[in-house]
Design a protein around this motif. Structure first.
Motif, PDB file in Angstrom:
ATOM      1  N   THR A 160       0.855  -1.181   0.000  1.00  0.00           N
ATOM      2  CA  THR A 160       0.000   0.000   0.000  1.00  0.00           C
ATOM      3  C   THR A 160       0.888   1.226   0.000  1.00  0.00           C
ATOM      4  O   THR A 160       1.752   1.389   0.870  1.00  0.00           O
ATOM      5  CB  THR A 160      -0.935   0.003   1.220  1.00  0.00           C
ATOM      6  OG1 THR A 160      -1.765  -1.167   1.150  1.00  0.00           O
ATOM      7  CG2 THR A 160      -1.822   1.239   1.229  1.00  0.00           C
ATOM      8  N   LEU A 161       0.697   2.068  -1.002  1.00  0.00           N
ATOM      9  CA  LEU A 161       1.443   3.317  -1.136  1.00  0.00           C
ATOM     10  C   LEU A 161       0.540   4.463  -0.706  1.00  0.00           C
ATOM     11  O   LEU A 161      -0.646   4.480  -1.056  1.00  0.00           O
ATOM     12  CB  LEU A 161       1.884   3.521  -2.585  1.00  0.00           C
ATOM     13  CG  LEU A 161       2.664   2.380  -3.237  1.00  0.00           C
ATOM     14  CD1 LEU A 161       2.888   2.670  -4.711  1.00  0.00           C
ATOM     15  CD2 LEU A 161       3.987   2.168  -2.519  1.00  0.00           C
ATOM     16  N   THR A 162       1.101   5.414  -0.001  1.00  0.00           N
ATOM     17  CA  THR A 162       0.351   6.591   0.413  1.00  0.00           C
ATOM     18  C   THR A 162       0.947   7.810  -0.273  1.00  0.00           C
ATOM     19  O   THR A 162       2.170   8.006  -0.255  1.00  0.00           O
ATOM     20  CB  THR A 162       0.409   6.765   1.949  1.00  0.00           C
ATOM     21  OG1 THR A 162      -0.069   5.556   2.552  1.00  0.00           O
ATOM     22  CG2 THR A 162      -0.440   7.931   2.402  1.00  0.00           C
ATOM     23  N   THR A 184      -4.389   6.635  -1.374  1.00  0.00           N
ATOM     24  CA  THR A 184      -3.658   5.370  -1.236  1.00  0.00           C
ATOM     25  C   THR A 184      -3.838   4.541  -2.499  1.00  0.00           C
ATOM     26  O   THR A 184      -4.868   4.625  -3.169  1.00  0.00           O
ATOM     27  CB  THR A 184      -4.130   4.545  -0.014  1.00  0.00           C
ATOM     28  OG1 THR A 184      -5.513   4.249  -0.163  1.00  0.00           O
ATOM     29  CG2 THR A 184      -3.871   5.269   1.286  1.00  0.00           C
ATOM     30  N   VAL A 185      -2.817   3.755  -2.799  1.00  0.00           N
ATOM     31  CA  VAL A 185      -2.825   2.862  -3.949  1.00  0.00           C
ATOM     32  C   VAL A 185      -2.356   1.495  -3.480  1.00  0.00           C
ATOM     33  O   VAL A 185      -1.307   1.378  -2.835  1.00  0.00           O
ATOM     34  CB  VAL A 185      -1.867   3.342  -5.062  1.00  0.00           C
ATOM     35  CG1 VAL A 185      -1.860   2.373  -6.231  1.00  0.00           C
ATOM     36  CG2 VAL A 185      -2.193   4.728  -5.524  1.00  0.00           C
ATOM     37  N   LYS A 205       4.953  13.483  -2.607  1.00  0.00           N
ATOM     38  CA  LYS A 205       5.812  12.374  -2.176  1.00  0.00           C
ATOM     39  C   LYS A 205       4.998  11.108  -1.988  1.00  0.00           C
ATOM     40  O   LYS A 205       3.918  11.140  -1.406  1.00  0.00           O
ATOM     41  CB  LYS A 205       6.534  12.709  -0.872  1.00  0.00           C
ATOM     42  CG  LYS A 205       7.679  13.651  -1.082  1.00  0.00           C
ATOM     43  CD  LYS A 205       8.791  13.360  -0.119  1.00  0.00           C
ATOM     44  CE  LYS A 205       9.925  14.299  -0.430  1.00  0.00           C
ATOM     45  NZ  LYS A 205      11.186  13.802   0.018  1.00  0.00           N
ATOM     46  N   VAL A 206       5.552  10.015  -2.469  1.00  0.00           N
ATOM     47  CA  VAL A 206       4.956   8.695  -2.304  1.00  0.00           C
ATOM     48  C   VAL A 206       5.662   8.023  -1.125  1.00  0.00           C
ATOM     49  O   VAL A 206       6.889   7.908  -1.129  1.00  0.00           O
ATOM     50  CB  VAL A 206       5.127   7.830  -3.568  1.00  0.00           C
ATOM     51  CG1 VAL A 206       4.487   6.466  -3.406  1.00  0.00           C
ATOM     52  CG2 VAL A 206       4.587   8.554  -4.806  1.00  0.00           C
ATOM     53  N   ALA A 207       4.887   7.596  -0.141  1.00  0.00           N
ATOM     54  CA  ALA A 207       5.460   6.833   0.978  1.00  0.00           C
ATOM     55  C   ALA A 207       5.561   5.384   0.520  1.00  0.00           C
ATOM     56  O   ALA A 207       4.549   4.701   0.360  1.00  0.00           O
ATOM     57  CB  ALA A 207       4.591   6.966   2.222  1.00  0.00           C
ATOM     58  N   ILE A 208       6.795   4.943   0.301  1.00  0.00           N
ATOM     59  CA  ILE A 208       7.046   3.585  -0.197  1.00  0.00           C
ATOM     60  C   ILE A 208       7.598   2.763   0.962  1.00  0.00           C
ATOM     61  O   ILE A 208       8.655   3.083   1.504  1.00  0.00           O
ATOM     62  CB  ILE A 208       8.043   3.600  -1.381  1.00  0.00           C
ATOM     63  CG1 ILE A 208       7.454   4.451  -2.526  1.00  0.00           C
ATOM     64  CG2 ILE A 208       8.342   2.179  -1.859  1.00  0.00           C
ATOM     65  CD1 ILE A 208       8.412   4.722  -3.655  1.00  0.00           C
ATOM     66  N   PRO A 209       6.862   1.715   1.366  1.00  0.00           N
ATOM     67  CA  PRO A 209       7.346   0.881   2.465  1.00  0.00           C
ATOM     68  C   PRO A 209       8.572   0.075   2.042  1.00  0.00           C
ATOM     69  O   PRO A 209       8.864  -0.042   0.850  1.00  0.00           O
ATOM     70  CB  PRO A 209       6.160  -0.042   2.763  1.00  0.00           C
ATOM     71  CG  PRO A 209       5.405  -0.116   1.483  1.00  0.00           C
ATOM     72  CD  PRO A 209       5.614   1.205   0.789  1.00  0.00           C
TER      73      PRO A 209
END
Length: 159
Positions: A45-47, A52-53, A153-157
């Motif tokens: 899950t990207l925020t 969210t995607v 900005k994409v929060a990438i885990p």
């Protein structure tokens, strides 16, 4: 007569090896599964701000090369994240892809630096304007509908 028999046997063996080599090189892509969609890949899950995607992660060269080819549907809020081993300029096309998509090119800190719409089945390359680490494909227009823009900005885990 014995040396001729050995020479003939050697020649047959060499020709056989050459034929096997060319047969292996000439396999059509359908036997390698390239004419089928990627199997369902690991998802994250990207925020991006409030959006969210749920994105499948294409990490290997084979997964990246196949991407969303041959897929028949992709819902809003779903996509595919392409992960590259290093920062680099990349180019995407839509060969064998019937879904209208948008792509975001993303640098290593998660910043979106470019968003493009992609035309189904087009083989026109759509290059990144600079080196990137990630690319995110989603249904065409989703970025705009979700309020996502260049600079976000994409929060990438951890992957």
């Amino acid at each position: 007569m014995r040396p001729r028999y050995a020479s003939l046997l050697s020649a047959v063996a060499v020709c056989s090896l050459i034929l096997i080599f060319f047969a292996a090189c000439g396999q059509n892509t359908s036997s390698q599964g390239i004419d089928k969609p990627n199997p369902k890949l690991k998802t994250v899950t990207l925020t991006i701000g409030e959006a969210t995607v749920k994105a499948e992660v294409a990490m290997t060269e084979t997964e990246r090369n196949r991407g969303l080819m041959y897929r028949t549907s992709l819902r809003d809020g779903e996509g595919m994240l392409f992960v590259f081993d290093r920062d680099q300029q990349v180019s995407f096309w839509m060969k064998n892809t019937k879904l209208p998509l948008s792509i975001a090119y993303i640098i290593s800190d998660g910043t979106i630096v470019q968003i493009l719409d992609l035309v189904p089945y087009s083989e026109e390359p759509r290059p990144s304007a600079r080196s990137i680490r990630y690319a995110l494909e989603v249904p065409q227009g989703w970025f705009g509908r979700a309020g996502v823009k260049v600079g976000d900005k994409v929060a990438i885990p951890p992957l």
